[in-house]
Design a protein around this motif. Structure first.
Motif, PDB file in Angstrom:
ATOM      1  N   LEU A 191      13.685   3.483  -1.355  1.00 33.57           N
ATOM      2  CA  LEU A 191      13.770   2.394  -0.382  1.00 33.57           C
ATOM      3  C   LEU A 191      12.405   1.761  -0.117  1.00 33.57           C
ATOM      4  N   LYS A 192      11.521   1.836  -1.118  1.00 29.58           N
ATOM      5  CA  LYS A 192      10.193   1.216  -0.996  1.00 29.58           C
ATOM      6  C   LYS A 192      10.296  -0.307  -0.931  1.00 29.58           C
ATOM      7  N   ILE A 193       9.253  -0.957  -0.410  1.00 31.95           N
ATOM      8  CA  ILE A 193       9.256  -2.426  -0.382  1.00 31.95           C
ATOM      9  C   ILE A 193       9.460  -2.971  -1.800  1.00 31.95           C
ATOM     10  N   PRO A 194      10.195  -4.081  -1.921  1.00 30.87           N
ATOM     11  CA  PRO A 194      10.408  -4.650  -3.258  1.00 30.87           C
ATOM     12  C   PRO A 194       9.095  -5.166  -3.857  1.00 30.87           C
ATOM     13  N   THR A 205      -2.747  -2.179  13.082  1.00 29.07           N
ATOM     14  CA  THR A 205      -2.171  -1.373  12.000  1.00 29.07           C
ATOM     15  C   THR A 205      -0.696  -1.154  12.316  1.00 29.07           C
ATOM     16  N   ILE A 206       0.150  -1.642  11.416  1.00 22.72           N
ATOM     17  CA  ILE A 206       1.603  -1.578  11.644  1.00 22.72           C
ATOM     18  C   ILE A 206       2.228  -0.641  10.629  1.00 22.72           C
ATOM     19  N   GLY A 207       2.971   0.338  11.119  1.00 17.30           N
ATOM     20  CA  GLY A 207       3.723   1.221  10.243  1.00 17.30           C
ATOM     21  C   GLY A 207       5.172   0.781  10.203  1.00 17.30           C
ATOM     22  N   PHE A 208       5.674   0.489   9.013  1.00 17.26           N
ATOM     23  CA  PHE A 208       7.087   0.142   8.839  1.00 17.26           C
ATOM     24  C   PHE A 208       7.786   1.381   8.289  1.00 17.26           C
ATOM     25  N   CYS A 209       8.874   1.779   8.915  1.00 14.74           N
ATOM     26  CA  CYS A 209       9.496   3.050   8.525  1.00 14.74           C
ATOM     27  C   CYS A 209      11.003   2.891   8.319  1.00 14.74           C
ATOM     28  N   GLY A 210      11.513   3.408   7.197  1.00 15.90           N
ATOM     29  CA  GLY A 210      12.960   3.417   6.968  1.00 15.90           C
ATOM     30  C   GLY A 210      13.326   2.708   5.687  1.00 15.90           C
ATOM     31  N   ASP A 211      14.274   1.786   5.799  1.00 15.55           N
ATOM     32  CA  ASP A 211      14.766   1.043   4.635  1.00 15.55           C
ATOM     33  C   ASP A 211      13.894  -0.194   4.420  1.00 15.55           C
ATOM     34  N   LEU A 212      12.878  -0.051   3.614  1.00 19.44           N
ATOM     35  CA  LEU A 212      11.938  -1.153   3.412  1.00 19.44           C
ATOM     36  C   LEU A 212      12.321  -1.995   2.197  1.00 19.44           C
ATOM     37  N   LYS A 213      13.332  -1.507   1.448  1.00 16.83           N
ATOM     38  CA  LYS A 213      13.799  -2.250   0.268  1.00 16.83           C
ATOM     39  C   LYS A 213      14.696  -3.413   0.689  1.00 16.83           C
ATOM     40  N   VAL A 239       7.521  -8.370  -2.441  1.00 16.15           N
ATOM     41  CA  VAL A 239       6.754  -8.262  -1.196  1.00 16.15           C
ATOM     42  C   VAL A 239       5.349  -7.720  -1.514  1.00 16.15           C
ATOM     43  N   ALA A 240       5.283  -6.685  -2.363  1.00 21.27           N
ATOM     44  CA  ALA A 240       3.973  -6.122  -2.738  1.00 21.27           C
ATOM     45  C   ALA A 240       3.099  -7.186  -3.408  1.00 21.27           C
ATOM     46  N   LYS A 241       3.716  -7.978  -4.274  1.00 16.13           N
ATOM     47  CA  LYS A 241       2.947  -9.033  -4.967  1.00 16.13           C
ATOM     48  C   LYS A 241       2.406 -10.040  -3.958  1.00 16.13           C
ATOM     49  N   PHE A 242       3.250 -10.387  -2.991  1.00 16.53           N
ATOM     50  CA  PHE A 242       2.819 -11.337  -1.957  1.00 16.53           C
ATOM     51  C   PHE A 242       1.605 -10.770  -1.200  1.00 16.53           C
ATOM     52  N   LEU A 243       1.681  -9.480  -0.822  1.00 15.50           N
ATOM     53  CA  LEU A 243       0.596  -8.864  -0.050  1.00 15.50           C
ATOM     54  C   LEU A 243      -0.679  -8.754  -0.883  1.00 15.50           C
ATOM     55  N   ASP A 244      -0.503  -8.449  -2.179  1.00 16.87           N
ATOM     56  CA  ASP A 244      -1.678  -8.372  -3.057  1.00 16.87           C
ATOM     57  C   ASP A 244      -2.371  -9.734  -3.136  1.00 16.87           C
ATOM     58  N   LYS A 245      -1.553 -10.760  -3.268  1.00 20.08           N
ATOM     59  CA  LYS A 245      -2.118 -12.116  -3.361  1.00 20.08           C
ATOM     60  C   LYS A 245      -2.859 -12.483  -2.075  1.00 20.08           C
TER      61      LYS A 245
END
Ligand code: CP
Length: 306
Positions: free
Chosen positions: A190-193, A154-162, A196-202
């Protein structure tokens, strides 16, 4: 076979090629002397149109440790770009002198464009807010060295994710391993673009969002901190408002697991307090060193000398 290939985005490498690179990097760490001549006679060009400390200098150190040579520029103002030369012409020219190009450029897609005009392989050393695949290799070599494998983390990414290209790249690469989960901790702006979300959903990846680090830090195997990047903002007021949203300090770390590791691609500004540097979980300076070994392994594979 990696010989002669470009590396533009992390998933240009298959899982088994990443495995090969990590294994070779581990062999180099154990016995660097055995590799000190493998690139003799080869030249790497480092073309940096954007500032860098780690990526450029670790690429150059990597090539020198392999017995090869390096040329290039660290500021486009010292190249004919400042006279109006196109990227295509610069790349056509440089690739006629060298065996391999590592390029950083502020424009998304610049590395892909460069690869179309190059007569030698091109490695993307960062293209704007898009990708940074050799930072990903650095991160993967570090994770494998410190956690043993990639599955189930489980990886937490924190900060400027945009704008954080290292986040986009590592999330894409890690999405190929079983039972990996992501927690994205950022302000709304600064949420992920979406891409990236579409890629992860796929890829059917499990991910959640949080606003506060303290709400999720106890769930993490890896906390991947990032800097809010002043250079990517159009408006200084927005940068000033968001820059210190997350500051990891000793007090917040009391909530984290004893075996969590803290990574950061660096440079850092305020987001990790220096008091954290002595904590055994702080792995970001080990990560810096692994970056050179990861690049030694990558250069050797692309040049086909190992
Ligand atoms: N991690 C990283 O890309 O650092 P530099 O900007 O110093 O190269």
């Amino acid at each position: 076979m990696l010989k002669g290939r470009n590396l533009i985005q992390p998933n240009d490498l298959t899982v088994s090629e990443i495995d090969e690179i990590c294994t070779l990097a581990e062999q180099i760490i154990v016995d660097p002397v055995s590799f000190q001549d493998v690139c003799r006679g080869k030249i790497l060009a480092t073309l940096f149109f954007e500032p860098s400390t780690r990526t450029r200098l670790s690429f150059e150190a990597a090539m020198l440790h392999l017995g090869g040579m390096v040329e290039g520029f660290s500021d486009a103002a010292n190249s004919s770009t400042s006279k109006g030369e196109s990227l295509a012409d610069t790349i056509r020219t440089v690739s006629s002198y060298v065996d391999l190009i590592a390029m950083r450029n502020p424009k998304e897609g610049a590395a892909l464009l460069a690869s179309k005009f190059s007569s030698c392989p091109v490695i993307n050393a960062g293209d704007g807010g898009h990708y940074h695949p050799t930072q990903t290799l650095t991160d993967l070599v570090t994770i494998r060295a410190l956690k043993g494998n990639f599955e189930g983390l489980t990886i937490g990414f924190c900060g400027d994710l945009k704008f954080g290209r290292t986040v986009h790249s590592l999330a894409e690469a890690m999405s190929r391993y079983a039972n990996v989960k992501f927690v994205f901790v950022s302000p709304e702006e600064l949420k992920i673009p979406d891409w990236v979300a579409k890629f992860l959903d796929k890829a059917n990846i499990s991910y959640t969002f949080a606003n506060k680090m303290e709400d999720v830090i106890q769930d993490l195997d890896i906390l991947y901190m990032t800097r809010v990047q002043k250079e990517r903002f159009f408006n200084e007021q927005d940068y000033l408002r968001l820059k210190d949203t997350y500051i990891l300090n000793r007090q917040k770390l009391t909530l984290a697991r004893k075996d969590m590791i803290i990574l950061h691609p660096l440079p850092r500004v305020n987001e990790i307090s220096p008091e954290v540097d002595d904590d055994p979980r702080a792995a970001y300076f080990k990560q810096v060193k692994y970056g050179m070994y990861a690049r030694m392994a990558l250069i050797s594979k692309i040049l086909g000398v190992l």
